[in-house]
Design a protein around this motif. Structure first.
Motif, PDB file in Angstrom:
ATOM      1  N   SER A   4       0.863  -1.193   0.000  1.00 50.91           N
ATOM      2  CA  SER A   4       0.000   0.000   0.000  1.00 50.91           C
ATOM      3  C   SER A   4       0.899   1.243   0.000  1.00 50.91           C
ATOM      4  CB  SER A   4      -0.970   0.015   1.180  1.00 50.91           C
ATOM      5  OG  SER A   4      -0.291   0.040   2.377  1.00 50.91           O
ATOM      6  N   PRO A   5       1.319   1.642  -1.236  1.00 51.94           N
ATOM      7  CA  PRO A   5       2.257   2.761  -1.352  1.00 51.94           C
ATOM      8  C   PRO A   5       1.666   4.074  -0.849  1.00 51.94           C
ATOM      9  CG  PRO A   5       1.427   2.096  -3.512  1.00 51.94           C
ATOM     10  CD  PRO A   5       0.952   1.072  -2.539  1.00 51.94           C
ATOM     11  N   GLN A   6       2.525   4.857  -0.199  1.00 53.85           N
ATOM     12  CA  GLN A   6       2.135   6.187   0.273  1.00 53.85           C
ATOM     13  C   GLN A   6       2.513   7.185  -0.817  1.00 53.85           C
ATOM     14  OE1 GLN A   6       0.872   6.420   3.594  1.00 53.85           O
ATOM     15  NE2 GLN A   6       0.980   4.186   3.512  1.00 53.85           N
ATOM     16  N   LEU A   7       1.529   7.809  -1.421  1.00 56.63           N
ATOM     17  CA  LEU A   7       1.785   8.751  -2.508  1.00 56.63           C
ATOM     18  C   LEU A   7       1.369  10.158  -2.104  1.00 56.63           C
ATOM     19  CD1 LEU A   7       0.459   6.724  -5.604  1.00 56.63           C
ATOM     20  CD2 LEU A   7       2.790   6.784  -4.671  1.00 56.63           C
ATOM     21  N   ALA A   8       2.268  11.123  -2.314  1.00 64.96           N
ATOM     22  CA  ALA A   8       1.921  12.538  -2.137  1.00 64.96           C
ATOM     23  C   ALA A   8       1.560  13.066  -3.524  1.00 64.96           C
ATOM     24  CB  ALA A   8       3.097  13.298  -1.550  1.00 64.96           C
ATOM     25  N   LEU A   9       0.304  13.446  -3.714  1.00 70.17           N
ATOM     26  CA  LEU A   9      -0.197  13.871  -5.030  1.00 70.17           C
ATOM     27  C   LEU A   9      -0.256  15.395  -5.066  1.00 70.17           C
ATOM     28  CD1 LEU A   9      -1.376  12.836  -7.764  1.00 70.17           C
ATOM     29  CD2 LEU A   9      -3.627  12.881  -6.691  1.00 70.17           C
ATOM     30  N   LEU A  10       0.676  15.989  -5.815  1.00 74.46           N
ATOM     31  CA  LEU A  10       0.777  17.446  -5.928  1.00 74.46           C
ATOM     32  C   LEU A  10      -0.080  17.898  -7.108  1.00 74.46           C
ATOM     33  CD1 LEU A  10       2.272  20.109  -5.078  1.00 74.46           C
ATOM     34  CD2 LEU A  10       4.093  19.430  -6.668  1.00 74.46           C
ATOM     35  N   VAL A  11      -1.059  18.737  -6.845  1.00 72.88           N
ATOM     36  CA  VAL A  11      -2.069  19.083  -7.855  1.00 72.88           C
ATOM     37  C   VAL A  11      -1.983  20.556  -8.214  1.00 72.88           C
ATOM     38  CG1 VAL A  11      -4.557  19.214  -8.315  1.00 72.88           C
ATOM     39  CG2 VAL A  11      -3.622  17.252  -7.081  1.00 72.88           C
ATOM     40  N   ASN A  12      -2.009  20.837  -9.524  1.00 69.96           N
ATOM     41  CA  ASN A  12      -2.153  22.217  -9.993  1.00 69.96           C
ATOM     42  C   ASN A  12      -3.599  22.415 -10.426  1.00 69.96           C
ATOM     43  OD1 ASN A  12      -2.134  24.696 -11.181  1.00 69.96           O
ATOM     44  ND2 ASN A  12      -0.782  24.168 -12.869  1.00 69.96           N
ATOM     45  N   PRO A  13      -4.409  23.111  -9.624  1.00 70.40           N
ATOM     46  CA  PRO A  13      -5.821  23.267  -9.970  1.00 70.40           C
ATOM     47  C   PRO A  13      -6.044  24.090 -11.231  1.00 70.40           C
ATOM     48  CG  PRO A  13      -5.269  24.564  -8.017  1.00 70.40           C
ATOM     49  CD  PRO A  13      -4.061  23.752  -8.356  1.00 70.40           C
ATOM     50  N   ALA A  14      -5.010  24.825 -11.685  1.00 70.50           N
ATOM     51  CA  ALA A  14      -5.168  25.665 -12.883  1.00 70.50           C
ATOM     52  C   ALA A  14      -4.740  24.947 -14.162  1.00 70.50           C
ATOM     53  CB  ALA A  14      -4.351  26.948 -12.727  1.00 70.50           C
ATOM     54  N   ALA A  15      -4.277  23.684 -14.061  1.00 70.61           N
ATOM     55  CA  ALA A  15      -3.803  22.968 -15.261  1.00 70.61           C
ATOM     56  C   ALA A  15      -4.906  22.895 -16.312  1.00 70.61           C
ATOM     57  CB  ALA A  15      -3.346  21.562 -14.886  1.00 70.61           C
ATOM     58  N   ARG A  16      -4.494  23.050 -17.588  1.00 66.39           N
ATOM     59  CA  ARG A  16      -5.430  23.087 -18.731  1.00 66.39           C
ATOM     60  C   ARG A  16      -6.550  24.089 -18.485  1.00 66.39           C
ATOM     61  NH1 ARG A  16      -6.036  16.693 -20.642  1.00 66.39           N
ATOM     62  NH2 ARG A  16      -3.829  16.256 -20.508  1.00 66.39           N
ATOM     63  N   ARG A  30      -8.204   5.455  -9.472  1.00 70.07           N
ATOM     64  CA  ARG A  30      -7.323   4.400  -9.998  1.00 70.07           C
ATOM     65  C   ARG A  30      -6.157   4.141  -9.043  1.00 70.07           C
ATOM     66  NH1 ARG A  30      -5.096   0.623 -10.778  1.00 70.07           N
ATOM     67  NH2 ARG A  30      -4.128  -0.300 -12.631  1.00 70.07           N
ATOM     68  N   LEU A  31      -5.579   5.202  -8.498  1.00 70.93           N
ATOM     69  CA  LEU A  31      -4.454   5.043  -7.566  1.00 70.93           C
ATOM     70  C   LEU A  31      -4.903   4.315  -6.296  1.00 70.93           C
ATOM     71  CD1 LEU A  31      -2.779   8.556  -7.972  1.00 70.93           C
ATOM     72  CD2 LEU A  31      -1.866   6.370  -8.794  1.00 70.93           C
ATOM     73  N   ARG A  32      -6.088   4.700  -5.796  1.00 74.38           N
ATOM     74  CA  ARG A  32      -6.583   4.043  -4.572  1.00 74.38           C
ATOM     75  C   ARG A  32      -6.959   2.596  -4.851  1.00 74.38           C
ATOM     76  NH1 ARG A  32      -9.261   9.417  -3.389  1.00 74.38           N
ATOM     77  NH2 ARG A  32      -7.967  10.328  -1.744  1.00 74.38           N
ATOM     78  N   ALA A  33      -7.513   2.330  -6.041  1.00 74.07           N
ATOM     79  CA  ALA A  33      -7.866   0.950  -6.409  1.00 74.07           C
ATOM     80  C   ALA A  33      -6.616   0.074  -6.470  1.00 74.07           C
ATOM     81  CB  ALA A  33      -8.591   0.926  -7.755  1.00 74.07           C
ATOM     82  N   GLY A  34      -5.480   0.716  -6.791  1.00 72.03           N
ATOM     83  CA  GLY A  34      -4.212  -0.015  -6.823  1.00 72.03           C
ATOM     84  C   GLY A  34      -3.572  -0.147  -5.450  1.00 72.03           C
ATOM     85  N   GLY A  35      -4.292   0.281  -4.422  1.00 75.17           N
ATOM     86  CA  GLY A  35      -3.809   0.102  -3.052  1.00 75.17           C
ATOM     87  C   GLY A  35      -3.078   1.297  -2.473  1.00 75.17           C
ATOM     88  N   ALA A  36      -2.982   2.379  -3.241  1.00 73.25           N
ATOM     89  CA  ALA A  36      -2.210   3.529  -2.763  1.00 73.25           C
ATOM     90  C   ALA A  36      -2.978   4.326  -1.714  1.00 73.25           C
ATOM     91  CB  ALA A  36      -1.851   4.435  -3.932  1.00 73.25           C
ATOM     92  N   GLU A  37      -2.233   4.863  -0.769  1.00 68.94           N
ATOM     93  CA  GLU A  37      -2.796   5.831   0.179  1.00 68.94           C
ATOM     94  C   GLU A  37      -2.341   7.208  -0.266  1.00 68.94           C
ATOM     95  OE1 GLU A  37      -2.137   4.903   4.281  1.00 68.94           O
ATOM     96  OE2 GLU A  37      -2.554   2.773   3.950  1.00 68.94           O
ATOM     97  N   LEU A  38      -3.303   8.087  -0.499  1.00 65.65           N
ATOM     98  CA  LEU A  38      -3.004   9.393  -1.101  1.00 65.65           C
ATOM     99  C   LEU A  38      -3.051  10.523  -0.085  1.00 65.65           C
ATOM    100  CD1 LEU A  38      -5.050   9.508  -4.443  1.00 65.65           C
ATOM    101  CD2 LEU A  38      -2.710   8.738  -4.084  1.00 65.65           C
TER     102      LEU A  38
END
Length: 297
Positions: A4-16, A30-38
């Motif tokens: 259960s990988p620990q992922l820090a997801l850095l988001v740019n809310p202004a992208a596109r 999809r990341l959580r379904a793969g077992g990741a903790e976000l």
């Protein structure tokens, strides 16, 4: 990565132009379904986002994952370079040139999320750029000259939105642009002085959403490609420059390509950009940092 990988997801809310946020939910699913903790990181501005990203990296997650374009990757690179925390990329920006250089899925963000979960890493270089008292790293291309003037102009425009702004800025800049006298110092000892339209210093091949300004640049060769487009008439520049999308411009006699470990670029009244982000006034000094990044590919 652990089960259960620990992922820090850095988001740019202004992208596109803000449209990328709609795509965040399926990616997170999809990341959580793969077992990741976000842990999702959204800064109030770039400075705040960088501070939060650095804090997240200090807690040693299994990866810092940038959900955005080259600008957000640029910010994430500052946080992970020189650490053993790998960089994951969900290329949700307008220009995703660094992701393209590494062969990441750019048109299917859920597939990009699956790539992150596989956690296969590649060690690549970064480059340090110094302007005045400040310094930062870049992963893709630094530039100054015609292209950075277009960037400056586009950033002042409020209309039209998106990439159309750059087309308007390009057309306007062409009217007034004159070749610039440059002085380049390659690897501390070789000096080149000539008028040029632009100088690009590249770790990877493209910038500006697919312009292959340095078509043979490789992100893991321990070198930077320095491309100089020499002085051209407006007509000739208009004929040569579109070839940048295929990398064909490098066959023109006014174009030179050199491979170096470091380069100092001097010119009057120019600003440098790196990974599409404003760095500061020229002169700048760029130096390769071999193997500074671990990127999930």
């Amino acid at each position: 990565m652990s089960s259960s990988p620990q992922l820090a997801l850095l988001v740019n809310p202004a992208a596109r132009g803000g449209r990328a946020l709609r795509l965040l939910e399926p990616v997170a699913r999809r990341l959580r379904a793969g077992g990741a903790e976000l842990t999702v990181i959204v800064g109030d501005d770039a400075t705040d986002a960088l501070e939060r990203a650095c804090t997240a990296v200090s807690e040693r997650p299994d990866a810092l994952v940038a959900f955005g374009g080259d600008g957000l990757v640029h910010l994430a690179v500052q946080a992970v370079a020189g650490t053993d925390v790998p960089l994951g990329i969900i290329p949700a920006g307008t220009g995703n040139d660094f992701a393209a250089a590494l062969g990441l899925p750019r048109h299917d963000l859920v597939a990009a999320a699956a790539t992150v979960l596989r956690a296969k890493t590649r060690v690549v270089d970064a480059a340090r750029i110094r302007a005045g008292a400040g310094e930062e790293l870049f992963a893709g291309v630094a530039c100054c000259g015609f292209d950075s003037r277009v960037n400056e102009r586009a950033n002042r425009l409020t209309w039209p939105p998106g990439t159309a702004r750059y087309l308007v800025a390009t057309a306007r800049e062409l009217r007034s642009f004159r070749p610039v006298p440059f002085r380049l110092t390659l690897d501390e000892d070789e000096v080149i002085e000539r008028e040029a339209m632009l100088v690009a210093v590249a770790n990877t091949r493209s910038y500006g959403a697919g312009m292959r300004v340095c078509p043979d640049a490789r992100p893991d060769d321990g070198l930077l490609d320095v491309v100089m487009i020499g002085a051209l008439s407006k007509g000739e520049f208009l004929r040569v420059f579109p070839g940048v999308y295929r990398g064909r411009h490098v066959t023109h006699p006014a174009v030179s390509v050199r491979r170096v470990r470091s380069v100092r670029v001097e010119a009057e009244d120019l600003v440098a950009y790196a990974d599409g982000e404003r760095v500061g006034a020229v002169p700048v000094h760029c130096e390769v940092r071999p193997g500074a990044l671990r990127v999930i590919v």
